[in-house]
Write an enzyme that holds these catalytic residues in place. Sequence first.
Site, PDB file in Angstrom:
ATOM      1  N   ASP A  42       3.651   9.458  -0.606  1.00  0.00           N
ATOM      2  CA  ASP A  42       2.462   8.692  -0.223  1.00  0.00           C
ATOM      3  C   ASP A  42       2.221   7.616  -1.269  1.00  0.00           C
ATOM      4  OD1 ASP A  42       0.135   8.088   1.231  1.00  0.00           O
ATOM      5  OD2 ASP A  42      -0.398  10.202   1.443  1.00  0.00           O
TER       6      ASP A  42
ATOM      7  N   HIS B 203       0.807  -1.231   0.000  1.00  0.00           N
ATOM      8  CA  HIS B 203       0.000   0.000   0.000  1.00  0.00           C
ATOM      9  C   HIS B 203       0.836   1.276   0.000  1.00  0.00           C
ATOM     10  CE1 HIS B 203      -4.088  -1.747   0.733  1.00  0.00           C
ATOM     11  NE2 HIS B 203      -3.330  -2.783   1.039  1.00  0.00           N
TER      12      HIS B 203
HETATM   13  C1  GDG Z   1      -2.086   3.753   3.313  1.00  0.00           C
HETATM   14  C2  GDG Z   1      -1.042   4.447   2.430  1.00  0.00           C
HETATM   15  C3  GDG Z   1      -2.715   4.475   0.573  1.00  0.00           C
HETATM   16  C4  GDG Z   1      -8.478  10.165   7.964  1.00  0.00           C
HETATM   17  N1  GDG Z   1      -8.926  10.893   9.011  1.00  0.00           N
HETATM   18  C5  GDG Z   1     -10.124  10.388   9.340  1.00  0.00           C
HETATM   19  C6  GDG Z   1     -10.409   9.322   8.475  1.00  0.00           C
HETATM   20  N2  GDG Z   1      -9.388   9.209   7.640  1.00  0.00           N
HETATM   21  C7  GDG Z   1      -9.360   8.252   6.522  1.00  0.00           C
HETATM   22  C8  GDG Z   1      -9.385   8.993   5.207  1.00  0.00           C
HETATM   23  C9  GDG Z   1      -8.821   7.928   4.265  1.00  0.00           C
HETATM   24  C10 GDG Z   1      -7.887   7.149   5.173  1.00  0.00           C
HETATM   25  O1  GDG Z   1      -8.194   7.490   6.524  1.00  0.00           O
HETATM   26  C11 GDG Z   1      -6.438   7.540   4.945  1.00  0.00           C
HETATM   27  O2  GDG Z   1      -6.016   6.992   3.734  1.00  0.00           O
HETATM   28  P1  GDG Z   1      -4.718   7.522   3.007  1.00  0.00           P
HETATM   29  O3  GDG Z   1      -4.663   6.898   1.671  1.00  0.00           O
HETATM   30  O4  GDG Z   1      -4.777   9.012   2.934  1.00  0.00           O
HETATM   31  O5  GDG Z   1      -3.476   7.162   3.923  1.00  0.00           O
HETATM   32  P2  GDG Z   1      -2.912   5.946   4.870  1.00  0.00           P
HETATM   33  O6  GDG Z   1      -3.732   5.776   6.080  1.00  0.00           O
HETATM   34  O7  GDG Z   1      -1.497   6.323   5.129  1.00  0.00           O
HETATM   35  O8  GDG Z   1      -3.014   4.626   3.979  1.00  0.00           O
HETATM   36  C12 GDG Z   1      -1.721   5.314   1.383  1.00  0.00           C
HETATM   37  C13 GDG Z   1      -3.640   3.694   1.484  1.00  0.00           C
HETATM   38  O9  GDG Z   1      -2.902   2.928   2.435  1.00  0.00           O
HETATM   39  C14 GDG Z   1      -4.529   2.736   0.705  1.00  0.00           C
HETATM   40  O10 GDG Z   1      -3.779   1.858  -0.072  1.00  0.00           O
HETATM   41  O11 GDG Z   1      -3.493   5.353  -0.219  1.00  0.00           O
HETATM   42  O12 GDG Z   1      -0.770   5.886   0.523  1.00  0.00           O
HETATM   43  O13 GDG Z   1      -0.148   5.233   3.225  1.00  0.00           O
HETATM   44  O14 GDG Z   1      -9.842   7.061   3.822  1.00  0.00           O
HETATM   45  O15 GDG Z   1     -10.685   9.399   4.924  1.00  0.00           O
HETATM   46  N3  GDG Z   1     -11.561   8.614   8.523  1.00  0.00           N
HETATM   47  C15 GDG Z   1     -12.466   8.969   9.488  1.00  0.00           C
HETATM   48  N4  GDG Z   1     -12.242   9.986  10.379  1.00  0.00           N
HETATM   49  C16 GDG Z   1     -11.093  10.728  10.335  1.00  0.00           C
HETATM   50  O16 GDG Z   1     -10.916  11.661  11.127  1.00  0.00           O
HETATM   51  N5  GDG Z   1     -13.628   8.291   9.571  1.00  0.00           N
END
Ligand code: GDG
Length: 503
Positions: free
Chosen positions: A364, A155
Site C-alpha cells: 500500500d 499515491h
Molecule cells: C490511495 C493509495 C494512499 C473506505 N471505506 C469507506 C471509506 N473509506 C475511506 C477510508 C480512507 C480511504 O477511503 C481509503 O484510503 P487508503 O489510503 O486506505 O487507500 P486507497 O483508496 O487505495 O488510496 C493509498 C491513498 O491513496 C492516499 O494517498 O494512502 O496507499 O492506495 O480515507 O476511510 N470512506 C467512507 N465510507 C467507507 O465505507 N466514507
Amino acid sequence: MRLVIVSNRVTIPERQEKVAAGGLAVALREALESRGGLWFGWSGEISETVRELRTAQRGKVSYCVTDLTEAERQTYYLGFSNRALWPNMHYRLGLTEFSRADYAGYLGVNRRFAKALAPLLKPDDLIWIHDYHLIPLAAELRRRGVTNRIGYFHHIPWPPAEVFGALPFSATLISTMSAYDLIGVQTKVDARNLCDGLATLCGAQVDGDRVSMGRRRTLVRAFPIGIDVEAFRRLASASVRAATIPIRTTKQSLGERKLVIGVDRLDYSKGIVQRLEAFGTFLRNHPEYSRRVGLLQIAPPSRSDVPEYAELDRQSDETAGRLNAALGEFDWTPIRVVKKAYSRNALAGFYRRAQVGLVTPMRDGMNLVAKEYIAAQDPEDPGVLVLSRFAGASHQMGEALIVNPYDTHEVAEAIRTALAMPRSERLRRFQTLYATIDATDIDWWTSRYLDALAGIETVEEEAPPRPVKRGRAGRAISLARSVDLPPGTTRRTSRAIAPAASR
Ligand code: GDG
C-alpha cells in the site's frame, strides 16, 4: 501564485456543500481555496458526443471537467491504469494485463487533457498533478510549450526497477517523468525505487534526490500523506456522545464482545482474504476467544468492471462463509463482511468501538485507514493497531504491531497480543502514534509539498523543451514531440480503439 490541480476524478461540490468528501479531496480543495485556483480532470461521466469542457466556479476555485468516452474509460482507466499500472506498482506481476490498445488509450487521454488544459494556464501558475493515471501529462504539457513549475504526487507504491521494467514501454513511460520539477512519493523506499528506475531504464544521473536527464532536473522526495487528525478525532468523540446508530447498534449486536475492525476498498492490494484467513487461524489457535470477539470487515466495492476485482469479491464471500461455518456457533458469527460504504461519521464510530484495527495490506502506498483508526481512539482507553510492514504507513507508525501479511500465523498472534495488551502499553503506543500522525497531518503534507514545489528554481524556464538523451534500455525519448504510441497502434482518436471487452 495560482494553484492548478489535476487529478483523474474531479467532483464539483454543490454550492452549499461543506465537508462531505474524504480527507484528501477536502485538503486539496482547501489548498485551492486559500490560494485561488483551478481543479481539472475527468467528471466521472461517460459521453460519446459531448467533448467540450464543463466549468463551475465555487468561491475562489474554478472547476473544469471533461467526460470520457466509453472507449477511453475501457482503455485509459480500466485497462492501462487499473489492469497494468496498478498491479505492477503493487508488485503483482502475475496480475498485470498489458494491451497496446489500452496503452494507446492512456496516452491519448493524457494528450487530450494537456490540449484542453494548456490554454487555461497562466504564466506563474503552480501545477500539481496527481497519481498514476496521469504520469505523462507533464511531458504533454511541455510539448505544448508550458514552462510553469509542474509537480506530481504518486499515491501508490513505486516498485523496484526490475518489477517496473517488466511493464512494456516502461522506459518510455518513466522517462516522461523528467518533465516534472518535483516528484513526491509516499516513502523513501518508493523514492529510491523510482530513482533506480530512472537510472536503469533511461540512463538518468541520480545524485541524492536530484535526477538529471538531458537538460532537465527533477527532485524526487518522500512526502508521506496525512489525514485531518483533528476532524477525525472530533467525529469519533461525537459518535460516542451522540450514541450514533453504528455505536449503539454495534454495542447491542456485540454485547460485551470485543471488536476487530478492517476498512478497505475491495481491492486485492489490501489483503482482505489473507486477513480473514488470519482471523480464522487466530480463533483456531486460541479457542478461549470463541464467542468473545468478532471481526467486522467493511469493504465497499471498487472497480467491479475489472475481472480481478470480481474474483476477489467471490473469494472474500467464500472465505468468510467457510470460516463462519467452521468456527461459528448458533449464537455467534465470528466474521462479518459488509460490502458497502458507510458515512465518515459511522466509520469514526466503528473505529472508536474497535479494540483492534487490522490494517494488513499486501502492499500500500500509505494507507489512511491506519491513521484514521489511531485518530479515532479514546485517549484514555485506546485500541491497538496491527499494521502490515508493506503499508507506507509502517515507515512512520512503528509503535503499531508490525506484521508480515503473508505470514498468517504471525498476523493471528498479533491479533491475540493486541486483544490481551495491558492498558499501560496500549496508552504508551497510542500516544506516540497519535503524536506522529498529528505532527504530519494533511495540512503539513499539503504545505510541505507546495512549499517545495514553489521553491524550486526551474532549470529550463526560458528554454524550449529539448529531447532528452537516449535511454539505455529504450528508444530516444523526446519531450518535444508527443509521447510515442506503441508500434502497431496508429495515432487515432481513442474512440476508434477497440474496447477492452474485445481483448
Ligand atoms: C490511495 C493509495 C494512499 C473506505 N471505506 C469507506 C471509506 N473509506 C475511506 C477510508 C480512507 C480511504 O477511503 C481509503 O484510503 P487508503 O489510503 O486506505 O487507500 P486507497 O483508496 O487505495 O488510496 C493509498 C491513498 O491513496 C492516499 O494517498 O494512502 O496507499 O492506495 O480515507 O476511510 N470512506 C467512507 N465510507 C467507507 O465505507 N466514507
